[in-house]
Structures are given as C-alpha cells and as structure tokens.
Design a protein around this motif. Structure first.
Motif, short mmCIF file in Angstrom:
data_model
loop_
_atom_site.label_atom_id
_atom_site.label_comp_id
_atom_site.label_asym_id
_atom_site.label_seq_id
_atom_site.Cartn_x
_atom_site.Cartn_y
_atom_site.Cartn_z
N VAL A 31 0.86 -1.18 0.00
CA VAL A 31 0.00 0.00 0.00
C VAL A 31 0.90 1.23 0.00
O VAL A 31 1.99 1.21 0.54
CB VAL A 31 -0.96 -0.01 1.22
CG1 VAL A 31 -0.21 0.05 2.52
CG2 VAL A 31 -1.99 1.09 1.12
N HIS A 32 0.41 2.29 -0.68
CA HIS A 32 1.17 3.54 -0.67
C HIS A 32 0.27 4.69 -0.22
O HIS A 32 -0.95 4.60 -0.28
CB HIS A 32 1.78 3.84 -2.05
CG HIS A 32 0.77 4.04 -3.13
ND1 HIS A 32 0.42 3.02 -3.99
CD2 HIS A 32 0.00 5.10 -3.49
CE1 HIS A 32 -0.50 3.46 -4.84
NE2 HIS A 32 -0.77 4.73 -4.55
N LEU A 33 0.93 5.74 0.22
CA LEU A 33 0.24 6.95 0.67
C LEU A 33 -0.05 7.86 -0.51
O LEU A 33 0.53 7.69 -1.58
CB LEU A 33 1.11 7.67 1.70
CG LEU A 33 1.33 6.91 3.01
CD1 LEU A 33 2.45 7.56 3.83
CD2 LEU A 33 0.05 6.86 3.82
N PRO A 34 -0.91 8.87 -0.31
CA PRO A 34 -1.15 9.83 -1.39
C PRO A 34 0.15 10.49 -1.84
O PRO A 34 1.02 10.79 -1.02
CB PRO A 34 -2.09 10.86 -0.74
CG PRO A 34 -2.74 10.13 0.39
CD PRO A 34 -1.72 9.16 0.88
N PRO A 35 0.32 10.71 -3.13
CA PRO A 35 1.58 11.23 -3.66
C PRO A 35 1.86 12.69 -3.32
O PRO A 35 2.98 13.14 -3.46
CB PRO A 35 1.45 11.04 -5.17
CG PRO A 35 -0.02 11.00 -5.42
CD PRO A 35 -0.64 10.41 -4.19
N ASP A 36 0.86 13.42 -2.84
CA ASP A 36 1.06 14.85 -2.58
C ASP A 36 1.59 15.15 -1.18
O ASP A 36 1.82 16.31 -0.84
CB ASP A 36 -0.23 15.62 -2.83
CG ASP A 36 -1.38 15.14 -1.94
OD1 ASP A 36 -1.32 14.00 -1.45
OD2 ASP A 36 -2.33 15.92 -1.75
N LEU A 37 1.82 14.14 -0.36
CA LEU A 37 2.36 14.37 0.98
C LEU A 37 3.83 14.74 0.88
O LEU A 37 4.56 14.20 0.06
CB LEU A 37 2.21 13.11 1.84
CG LEU A 37 0.80 12.63 2.10
CD1 LEU A 37 0.82 11.31 2.85
CD2 LEU A 37 0.02 13.67 2.88
N GLU A 38 4.26 15.67 1.72
CA GLU A 38 5.67 16.07 1.72
C GLU A 38 6.26 15.83 3.09
O GLU A 38 5.65 16.14 4.11
CB GLU A 38 5.81 17.55 1.35
CG GLU A 38 5.50 17.81 -0.11
CD GLU A 38 5.88 19.21 -0.55
OE1 GLU A 38 6.64 19.90 0.17
OE2 GLU A 38 5.40 19.61 -1.61
N GLY A 39 7.46 15.27 3.09
CA GLY A 39 8.16 15.00 4.34
C GLY A 39 8.78 16.25 4.93
O GLY A 39 9.04 17.22 4.22
#
Length: 150
Positions: free
Chosen positions: A82-90
C-alpha cells in the motif's frame, strides 16, 4: 485499538514472532511500501468495512536499508503493498531524501494511521518528531547546517 511491534534486523523471512503475526487470519496484512504493485491507502480503508482488523507493516531505515529489508524478507515481500497519497511532503529536514514526498517512518506511520482511523488523533507522533528534529538541528553548528541542509 492500535498495537505496535518493533523488530530489528534485515531478513525477516524466518522471524518467528513476525510470522505468527502475519499468519493471524483475523487480520488483513499490508506493507507500506511504494512498489510498482502497491495500491492506494483507500484499499486498506475499504478493507476495514469487510474485515475489521488491519495490520500495516512499516519498514524503518534509510531508503537503501528499507529496500534491502524488502528484498531479503520474502514473508514481507509477499504481502499486498500500500502507498500513501503522492502529494504528501516529508519534513525530515536533516536528512537527504530521494524526492519531496519521501517521508520518514514516523511521518509515514502518522499518515497511514490518520487515513485509516481519521477519528483518532495521532498528532503526538509528529509533535515528538518535530521536537527531535529541532533538537538535532540545535546540535549542528550553524555554518554546517546552512551549508548542508538548507
């Protein structure tokens, strides 16, 4: 209720306790890993309505170390990804990351938990993480920080 476990190593293929957890048929298991076959976190959330218990495994380490764990551990490698939404920024400001949406394990854990259980407040994870980063930054000489981390 959210339970957590922490195991140390690189190859978990024959790790007895992890294999017992993975073998628990009361849970649907996923590994949070942005691989080619990974599905959006929404699949995990939808699973909650079908089967009430979900367990998500996070691989902790550098990107290189996480990849090594992934490659060596056939039991983890066989789980649905599973992956997280691509727009999240660390916001792990003291580490170099492959791209802007590369998250630390703490950030990834916070986001997957918040997405799966939005009624719960997992913000203490990020608060402690931010405090750790701020503490580490204060330990770095200012000229070194300015040259390497900004």
């Amino acid at each position: 209720m959210t339970n957590s476990y922490c195991f140390v190593g690189e190859d978990f293929t024959h790790h007895t306790e992890l294999n017992q957890l993975i073998g628990d048929s009361d849970y649907q298991h996923f590994v949070l890993y942005p691989g080619e076959t990974s599905v959006n976190y929404q699949v995990v959330k939808n699973t909650l309505t079908k089967k009430n218990k979900v367990r998500v495994i996070l691989l902790d380490g550098t990107w290189k170390k996480a990849y090594k764990i992934w490659q060596l551990s056939s039991n983890i490698n066989e789980l649905p990804q599973v992956h997280l939404p691509p727009d999240l920024e660390g916001n792990y400001r003291i580490r170099k990351a492959p791209n802007k949406n590369s998250l630390s394990t703490v950030e990834a854990g916070y986001h997957i938990l918040s997405l799966i259980e939005p009624e719960m407040d997992f913000s203490p994870l990020l608060t402690a993480f931010e405090q750790m980063i701020d503490f580490q930054i204060r330990q770095i000489p200012q000229e070194v920080f300015a040259r390497n981390y900004r």
